[in-house]
Design a protein around this motif. Structure first.
Motif: not given
Lengths: 184, 152
Positions: A163-184
């Protein structure tokens, strides 16, 4: 364990309760995500009509003439001119914008998109007041659904194992958008 | 079941604000309305102040309901009443109705490019032909930044 039975029972019953609103929020969410491409609330029909240009003068005679040449159902409830040659006529629920010198008029009739407009009305919290309370309760219920949901499975499929891998995948997608679009 | 019906009734009654004199959006004071022709004639007297204007709703933001255009007491004079997205939303059914709108009278200076982009956007939104020649240079736009409105 006793808490697991409670967790499953509450997850199930809260799930039944929020099912309808989840559909409302999801459907409306997709609809308003694409506001740039379409109108999520109304279907606006615009019919272009052509007429022999009429003289530009006082507003009221122009309105009377336009009613005649455009074969409109009687005098409008209201009329206004934003420019000397552009007359806008307002009827119940529809309107006409006529350019007297070009001889072109647009008849505009907006109609609610059935169901979808109601969904958007609720999703975008247009009712305000008590609906805000219901929407907050719904949000809290969703948080509960997320928390209780990840604790249902046991063993190989539990949160601490697969389960933890699925939860992490669910966090990774929005987190990637925030990091790329707001901080890079 | 009876308590659920009661709960739903309370929710519905607390919903849209339908005053006897019309439909209210946001908050509107008892202040006396200023004529739009007065605002247009002496804009400097009202800049930055909260004013109430009465007029005919000649256009509505069809997608978000986030602005309405008011025609004033004299022909050829209009003002845009802009509200924050999501705070107030005007349905398209208000078009052609009389309205008292209250907000902060604001001047927005636009460069020619900005004025062109604005005119183009408005034409696209209302599906009207856009004539770039209609924008001849930098311009100033007056807005009412909305506090509330009553539509009758």
């Amino acid at each position: 364990m006793k808490w697991r039975r409670w967790n499953v029972a509450l997850h199930r019953d809260v799930g039944y309760t929020v099912a309808a609103l989840t559909v409302v929020y999801a459907v409306s969410g997709v609809a308003v995500n694409h506001t740039a491409d379409w109108n999520p609330n109304y279907r606006v029909t615009r019919e272009e009509r052509h007429f022999t240009p009429i003289a530009v003068g006082e507003r009221d005679p122009m309105v009377a003439e336009l009613v005649k040449v455009l074969d409109l159902p009687g005098p409008p409830k209201e009329a206004f001119r934003s420019r000397p040659e552009v007359v806008e006529l307002f009827y119940d629920g529809w309107s006409v914008r006529a350019d007297a010198t070009e001889g072109v008029a647009t008849v505009e009739r907006p109609r609610d998109r059935p169901v979808l407009r109601d969904f958007n009305f609720l999703h975008l919290n247009h009712p305000k007041g008590a609906w805000t309370f219901v929407a907050d309760l719904y949000a809290a219920a969703l948080v509960f659904m997320a928390g209780s949901g990840v604790l249902i499975a046991r063993g190989r499929r539990s949160l601490t194992r697969r389960g933890k891998w699925w939860v992490m995948a669910g966090i990774a997608v929005p987190a990637a958008f925030v990091v790329v679009l707001r901080y890079l | 079941m009876r308590s659920m019906i009661g709960f739903c009734t309370v929710l519905c009654l607390a919903g849209p604000s339908l005053a006897a004199g019309g439909q209210t959006f946001g908050k509107v004071s008892d202040a006396k309305a200023v004529k739009l022709s007065e605002l247009v004639a002496k804009p400097a007297d009202y800049l930055g102040k909260t004013v109430k204007v009465e007029g005919l709703i000649t256009d509505v933001c069809s997608k978000r309901g986030c602005w309405i255009r008011l025609g004033g007491d004299k022909e050829f004079q209009t003002i845009t009443f802009k509200v924050e997205d999501g705070v107030i939303s005007f349905p398209m059914s208000v078009k052609g109705k009389r309205c008292e709108a209250e907000g902060v009278f604001t001047k927005v200076d636009l460069t020619q490019e900005e004025a062109l982009a604005r005119a183009k956007h408005e034409a696209e939104e209302s599906k009207r032909p856009f004539d770039p020649k209609s924008v001849t240079g930098p311009t100033a736009v007056y807005l009412l930044k909305g506090v509330g409105a009553v539509v009758r």
